[in-house]
Design a protein around this motif. Sequence first.
Motif, PDB file in Angstrom:
ATOM      1  N   ILE A  11      38.654 -16.080  23.735  1.00  0.00           N
ATOM      2  CA  ILE A  11      39.043 -16.120  25.143  1.00  0.00           C
ATOM      3  C   ILE A  11      38.841 -14.738  25.765  1.00  0.00           C
ATOM      4  O   ILE A  11      38.245 -14.602  26.830  1.00  0.00           O
ATOM      5  CB  ILE A  11      40.506 -16.594  25.315  1.00  0.00           C
ATOM      6  CG1 ILE A  11      40.633 -18.074  24.945  1.00  0.00           C
ATOM      7  CG2 ILE A  11      40.993 -16.341  26.745  1.00  0.00           C
ATOM      8  CD1 ILE A  11      42.069 -18.568  24.836  1.00  0.00           C
ATOM      9  N   HIS A  66      48.378 -14.526  30.296  1.00  0.00           N
ATOM     10  CA  HIS A  66      47.630 -15.681  30.784  1.00  0.00           C
ATOM     11  C   HIS A  66      48.175 -16.932  30.089  1.00  0.00           C
ATOM     12  O   HIS A  66      48.404 -16.926  28.878  1.00  0.00           O
ATOM     13  CB  HIS A  66      46.135 -15.509  30.487  1.00  0.00           C
ATOM     14  CG  HIS A  66      45.296 -16.579  31.087  1.00  0.00           C
ATOM     15  ND1 HIS A  66      45.170 -17.828  30.515  1.00  0.00           N
ATOM     16  CD2 HIS A  66      44.553 -16.597  32.212  1.00  0.00           C
ATOM     17  CE1 HIS A  66      44.379 -18.570  31.256  1.00  0.00           C
ATOM     18  NE2 HIS A  66      43.985 -17.847  32.306  1.00  0.00           N
ATOM     19  N   GLU A  82      47.032 -19.771  28.984  1.00  0.00           N
ATOM     20  CA  GLU A  82      46.305 -20.287  27.817  1.00  0.00           C
ATOM     21  C   GLU A  82      46.482 -19.369  26.610  1.00  0.00           C
ATOM     22  O   GLU A  82      46.710 -19.823  25.490  1.00  0.00           O
ATOM     23  CB  GLU A  82      44.813 -20.452  28.140  1.00  0.00           C
ATOM     24  CG  GLU A  82      43.974 -20.895  26.964  1.00  0.00           C
ATOM     25  CD  GLU A  82      44.333 -22.273  26.403  1.00  0.00           C
ATOM     26  OE1 GLU A  82      44.002 -22.527  25.229  1.00  0.00           O
ATOM     27  OE2 GLU A  82      44.944 -23.085  27.122  1.00  0.00           O
ATOM     28  N   GLN A 138      48.652 -20.236  23.130  1.00  0.00           N
ATOM     29  CA  GLN A 138      48.048 -20.130  21.799  1.00  0.00           C
ATOM     30  C   GLN A 138      48.884 -19.224  20.901  1.00  0.00           C
ATOM     31  O   GLN A 138      49.178 -19.564  19.756  1.00  0.00           O
ATOM     32  CB  GLN A 138      46.609 -19.602  21.892  1.00  0.00           C
ATOM     33  CG  GLN A 138      45.616 -20.564  22.479  1.00  0.00           C
ATOM     34  CD  GLN A 138      45.452 -21.812  21.638  1.00  0.00           C
ATOM     35  OE1 GLN A 138      45.369 -21.756  20.419  1.00  0.00           O
ATOM     36  NE2 GLN A 138      45.435 -22.957  22.295  1.00  0.00           N
TER      37      GLN A 138
END
Length: 182
Positions: free
Chosen positions: A105, A117, A119, A123
């Motif tokens: 990413i 962020h 996302e 994770q």
Amino acid sequence: MTVKRPNPLKDRPTEDQQIDVLQALRKAPDHMLAITAAAYVDYALEMVFRERMRVDKDEEGRIFEGGGNGMLATASSKITLAYAARFIEKPSRDDLRIINRVRNIFAHSMHQIDFKHPEVAAQCRKLSLIQRRSDMFPDAATADPRSLYWNTCLDFFAAWQFQRRGIQEDGTIQYVAPLDDE
């Protein structure tokens, strides 16, 4: 007199230099932490393979070098084979895949990315360190994603370094006989 500089893609730093870099990453910008820490974990996993497999100098490129499409050139291929060969267990495989995903990413996004962020944070909050170290991370929902990522990378690197040196969890040193060259 000129000082010969190391080849940044071929010459590896000493173990002390590696530890210094990993410690410095604690204060590094998010991009640098995400990509560099993952590279160190990938390198440590490569060392596990190099110590457990027979690697002839003339075959080394076919196994590890990315430019030559080596079988173990990518972090993903190393993770998959390490699990298949029983070098790591499923929770470690899953954590390593998350580290690789977060690294990708940061490395491939065209947007400004940080550990906040959604996302990336989602994770990082899947990393098993939350369950293993509830003293450090008592609440998964509020755990700092950057700290989770860095500490997980550091755990993998340190564990593999200890394993290479024969250092047990209790601090005792066990002699590890070298593998045969045949």
